[in-house]
Design an enzyme around this catalytic site. Sequence first.
Site, PDB file in Angstrom:
ATOM      1  N   CYS A  83      39.348  56.515  29.632  1.00  0.00           N
ATOM      2  CA  CYS A  83      39.511  56.289  30.977  1.00  0.00           C
ATOM      3  C   CYS A  83      38.376  56.674  31.627  1.00  0.00           C
ATOM      4  O   CYS A  83      38.025  57.965  31.778  1.00  0.00           O
ATOM      5  CB  CYS A  83      40.715  56.775  31.587  1.00  0.00           C
ATOM      6  SG  CYS A  83      40.840  56.452  33.402  1.00  0.00           S
ATOM      7  N   GLY A 196      40.524  42.794  24.840  1.00  0.00           N
ATOM      8  CA  GLY A 196      40.434  41.404  24.845  1.00  0.00           C
ATOM      9  C   GLY A 196      41.278  40.463  23.950  1.00  0.00           C
ATOM     10  O   GLY A 196      41.108  39.455  23.494  1.00  0.00           O
ATOM     11  N   ARG A 217      46.543  44.167  29.059  1.00  0.00           N
ATOM     12  CA  ARG A 217      46.847  43.263  30.075  1.00  0.00           C
ATOM     13  C   ARG A 217      47.697  41.877  29.544  1.00  0.00           C
ATOM     14  O   ARG A 217      48.483  41.601  30.275  1.00  0.00           O
ATOM     15  CB  ARG A 217      45.450  42.728  30.619  1.00  0.00           C
ATOM     16  CG  ARG A 217      44.871  43.773  31.256  1.00  0.00           C
ATOM     17  CD  ARG A 217      43.464  43.625  31.641  1.00  0.00           C
ATOM     18  NE  ARG A 217      42.605  43.489  30.441  1.00  0.00           N
ATOM     19  CZ  ARG A 217      41.279  43.556  30.677  1.00  0.00           C
ATOM     20  NH1 ARG A 217      40.623  43.398  31.688  1.00  0.00           N
ATOM     21  NH2 ARG A 217      40.422  43.717  29.466  1.00  0.00           N
TER      22      ARG A 217
END
Length: 322
Positions: A83, A196, A217
């Site tokens: 992070c 990705g 995501r």
Amino acid sequence: MMEWTDRHCRFFHRLLTRRALIYTEMVTTGAVLHGDRSRLIGFDPAEHPVALQLGGSDPAALARCARIGADFGYDEINLNVGCPSDRVQEGRFGACLMTEPGLVGDCVAAMKAAVAIPITVKCRIGVDDQDPEVALGTLTEAVEGAGVDALIVHARKAWLSGLSPRENRDIPPLDYDIVFRLKAAHPALPIVLNGGVTTVEGARNHLQKLDGVMMGRAAYQEPWRLLAVDAELFGEVPPFASAKAAAAALMPYIERELARGSRLHSITRHLHGLFHAVPGARAFRRHLATAAVKPGACSDVLAEALALVVDRPAELAHTAAA
Ligand SMILES: Cc1cc2nc3c(=O)[nH]c(=O)nc-3n(C[C@H](O)[C@H](O)[C@H](O)COP(=O)(O)O)c2cc1C
């Protein structure tokens, strides 16, 4: 994923796949040690297998938190070394630990000594102007030497100044080859690729070379994809024949949670992307977005939203998306 996922999201995702390992968002050692523990890291037994991700860099504090996580029943403790936010850098943890591989090794060793469950690390391939080949190699040696059980690599650098956390998830280029080379150099260490990967088919391709794939995501924004995981990656029957059936199965949980004081929207917000290429998907989303936020909204809102979408078997929705 901080701000996005929570225990409601994990419970819902578990209805879509029995087999995928689910991670919590990062919780700092300070929060675990001094915060409202059951609110921060409490979870429903149905979420298993579930890993707790910790943010920190003090080996003793991480060891204490790992023990607390193990006592809560988590299946794995993961240390965040990826992070890049300013707040995290000020605390000297997250991605900036890529520059302190010895300390990360000490953290892993302390956590390993404290608990019997697996200890894993999630890292980047480097930060700022580090040479990724050196930075990733050195970190891997440090954590492997400390007995880490697996390494998850977000296959891009993080820029600690100049890019926002969001930009740091898109702008630095992905480098999958460095992760493949890492696996070849460390055949005994389970290595998981992240970054990705947007389809279950894509994940399956990477699994020819690696031990695991983490989807972030895409799993959150298009949760219908998770319904293909058990069949395509584990050769098992999916938990439900359709996304609509999985959402309907959430109803008893919603009623239980509303009775405990949760708000409907805090649960249904995770369902917005559930339908893809299915007639009525937009009306479903719109109904949830407008009706679930109203004070006193109850599970009827989800039933009404579901009545607006066609029930299409998972494989058909999946084919339509391919
Ligand atoms: C809103 C948001 C919050 C995130 N929070 C975390 C986090 O708490 N811990 C973590 O390791 N990664 C976090 N990430 C990064 C993702 O886990 C993942 O590494 C990154 O998005 C790249 O993978 P993807 O392309 O599959 O999304 C977050 C990503 C997003 C979009």
